[in-house]
Design a protein around this motif. Structure first.
Motif, PDB file in Angstrom:
ATOM      1  N   GLU A 221       0.915  -1.036   0.169  1.00  0.00           N
ATOM      2  CA  GLU A 221      -0.197  -0.088   0.102  1.00  0.00           C
ATOM      3  C   GLU A 221       0.885   1.178   0.018  1.00  0.00           C
ATOM      4  OE1 GLU A 221      -3.013   2.358  -0.369  1.00  0.00           O
ATOM      5  OE2 GLU A 221      -3.168   0.149  -0.427  1.00  0.00           O
ATOM      6  N   ALA A 222       1.775   1.189   0.677  1.00  0.00           N
ATOM      7  CA  ALA A 222       2.914   2.504   0.674  1.00  0.00           C
ATOM      8  C   ALA A 222       3.565   2.514  -0.649  1.00  0.00           C
ATOM      9  CB  ALA A 222       4.247   2.044   1.749  1.00  0.00           C
ATOM     10  N   SER A 223       3.729   1.561  -1.538  1.00  0.00           N
ATOM     11  CA  SER A 223       4.288   1.479  -2.662  1.00  0.00           C
ATOM     12  C   SER A 223       3.404   2.191  -3.632  1.00  0.00           C
ATOM     13  CB  SER A 223       4.555   0.091  -3.170  1.00  0.00           C
ATOM     14  OG  SER A 223       5.377  -0.397  -2.509  1.00  0.00           O
ATOM     15  N   GLU A 225       0.897   4.392  -2.657  1.00  0.00           N
ATOM     16  CA  GLU A 225       0.734   5.682  -2.460  1.00  0.00           C
ATOM     17  C   GLU A 225       1.970   6.562  -2.772  1.00  0.00           C
ATOM     18  OE1 GLU A 225      -0.208   8.314   1.677  1.00  0.00           O
ATOM     19  OE2 GLU A 225      -0.360   6.100   1.666  1.00  0.00           O
ATOM     20  N   LEU A 226       3.183   5.957  -2.760  1.00  0.00           N
ATOM     21  CA  LEU A 226       4.349   6.694  -3.354  1.00  0.00           C
ATOM     22  C   LEU A 226       4.313   6.818  -4.637  1.00  0.00           C
ATOM     23  CD1 LEU A 226       7.255   7.703  -2.733  1.00  0.00           C
ATOM     24  CD2 LEU A 226       8.003   5.274  -3.140  1.00  0.00           C
ATOM     25  N   GLN A 240       4.346  16.798   1.815  1.00  0.00           N
ATOM     26  CA  GLN A 240       4.369  15.611   0.792  1.00  0.00           C
ATOM     27  C   GLN A 240       5.695  15.120   0.632  1.00  0.00           C
ATOM     28  OE1 GLN A 240       2.347  17.866  -2.258  1.00  0.00           O
ATOM     29  NE2 GLN A 240       0.801  16.372  -2.267  1.00  0.00           N
ATOM     30  N   HIS A 243       6.287  13.006   3.781  1.00  0.00           N
ATOM     31  CA  HIS A 243       5.441  11.691   3.649  1.00  0.00           C
ATOM     32  C   HIS A 243       5.939  10.668   2.558  1.00  0.00           C
ATOM     33  CE1 HIS A 243       1.938   9.133   4.243  1.00  0.00           C
ATOM     34  NE2 HIS A 243       1.355   9.543   2.920  1.00  0.00           N
ATOM     35  N   ALA A 244       6.383  11.301   1.400  1.00  0.00           N
ATOM     36  CA  ALA A 244       7.190  10.447   0.587  1.00  0.00           C
ATOM     37  C   ALA A 244       8.377   9.484   1.233  1.00  0.00           C
ATOM     38  CB  ALA A 244       7.461  11.228  -0.798  1.00  0.00           C
ATOM     39  N   ASP A 246       8.614   8.871   4.113  1.00  0.00           N
ATOM     40  CA  ASP A 246       8.173   7.924   5.269  1.00  0.00           C
ATOM     41  C   ASP A 246       7.606   6.688   4.344  1.00  0.00           C
ATOM     42  OD1 ASP A 246       8.738   9.312   7.284  1.00  0.00           O
ATOM     43  OD2 ASP A 246       6.887  10.347   7.619  1.00  0.00           O
ATOM     44  N   LEU A 247       7.102   6.936   3.204  1.00  0.00           N
ATOM     45  CA  LEU A 247       6.559   5.891   2.250  1.00  0.00           C
ATOM     46  C   LEU A 247       7.784   4.783   1.901  1.00  0.00           C
ATOM     47  CD1 LEU A 247       3.785   7.774   0.445  1.00  0.00           C
ATOM     48  CD2 LEU A 247       3.647   6.179   2.149  1.00  0.00           C
ATOM     49  N   GLN A 250       8.488   2.771   4.654  1.00  0.00           N
ATOM     50  CA  GLN A 250       7.493   1.776   5.119  1.00  0.00           C
ATOM     51  C   GLN A 250       7.693   0.643   3.864  1.00  0.00           C
ATOM     52  OE1 GLN A 250       3.723   3.659   5.427  1.00  0.00           O
ATOM     53  NE2 GLN A 250       4.722   5.407   6.671  1.00  0.00           N
ATOM     54  N   ALA A 251       7.875   0.902   2.745  1.00  0.00           N
ATOM     55  CA  ALA A 251       7.912  -0.244   1.528  1.00  0.00           C
ATOM     56  C   ALA A 251       9.329  -0.892   1.802  1.00  0.00           C
ATOM     57  CB  ALA A 251       7.756   0.706   0.264  1.00  0.00           C
TER      58      ALA A 251
END
Length: 297
Positions: A221-223, A225-226, A240, A243-244, A246-247, A250-251
């Protein structure tokens, strides 16, 4: 061209001109095969000039306004002048080795690999999907080739055996690729006071760097969203961008890139051991490889 080049190297205000990793590798490689460092000095200077030619042009292509905490050449003197300054550095590097044709051939081959890697890097920015392996190949050309070349040039200038030249080249290529993995991590999570570039510089430019490519390919899901953030047409806000980052973490992109850097460093040290070098220079090369792959975030 003197004014923009002096500015780039920090000679006009006595600031840092960079880490000089590549010429250090040249000189240490010459010592490692039993020669005096001075014998490899022209090759060391030529490699550093090539590296800085690439930096001056990279800043134009990436639109980066600062490097080493100072305005980049194009920002200070204009795009046209920056391109010419980079060209001058490349020409001077070849001139330095004009009477050493074997070394010149090795250097110019590395330049071609570097240009090919940079070309691929630019192309990746326009593509929706980039595979991890092709991104790795891009980094091998863009960064690994010149560090491998630096080590090979030092061994050649120092009169090393064919095996020593080969193993030192492989050592430099592996260390250089590890360096690029770490550099890509710094391009996302590095502090401006450490990197000399704006925070989230690579994310701001939508670069398909190694951690980003791995994160995008993870299928989480992180992928997804990124991917949506990277595909947005408008510029990303500071929130943003954070957040990117962090994504990507997370991925799994951050952990994967660090693991790859660690593995490549181990490979580099194996090649270094196989070269049969002078003990002191061997130890210094090993320390330098560890230094460039353990930079602070």
């Amino acid at each position: 061209m003197r004014a923009p080049v002096r500015h780039h190297f920090g000679w006009d205000d006595n600031t840092s001109g960079g880490k000089a990793i590549r010429p250090a590798l040249v000189l240490l490689a010459a010592q490692a095969v039993g020669a005096r460092a001075r014998k490899a000095l022209p090759a060391a200077v030529a490699v550093e000039l090539v590296h800085n030619f690439s930096l001056v042009h990279d800043d134009v292509m990436d639109g980066d306004a600062t490097r080493r905490h100072r305005p980049t050449v194009w920002k200070r003197f204009g795009t046209e002048t920056a391109i010419l300054a980079g060209d001058a550095l490349l020409a001077l590097s070849a001139q330095l080795l004009a009477e050493r044709p074997r070394e010149l051939q090795v250097l110019m081959t590395a330049v071609l690999d570097l240009v090919e890697g940079q070309s691929a890097d630019l192309a990746f920015e326009r593509r929706e999907f980039v595979g991890a392996e092709e991104c790795r190949e891009m980094a091998a050309g863009k960064t690994g080739a010149l560090l491998g070349c630096a080590c090979a040039l030092g061994a050649l200038a120092g009169g090393g055996t064919a095996e020593q030249v080969r193993e030192l080249r492989r050592f430099g290529e592996a260390a250089g690729l590890a360096f690029q993995f770490v550099d890509d991590l710094l391009g996302i999570w590095g502090q401006a006071e450490v990197t000399g570039k704006p925070v989230f510089s690579d994310l701001r430019n939508r670069k398909k760097s190694l951690p980003v490519v791995a994160a995008l390919a993870a299928g989480t899901e992180a992928s997804r969203e990124l991917a949506a953030l990277y595909g947005a047409k408008e510029a990303l806000s500071d929130a943003q961008l954070a957040h990117a980052a962090d994504l990507v973490d997370q991925a799994g992109g951050r952990a994967w890139a660090q693991a790859q850097a660690d593995r490549l460093l181990s490979q580099a040290l194996v090649h270094l051991e196989a070269a049969g070098l002078r003990q002191r220079a061997h130890a210094e090369l090993a320390v330098l490889a560890q230094l460039i792959t353990r930079r602070s975030f």
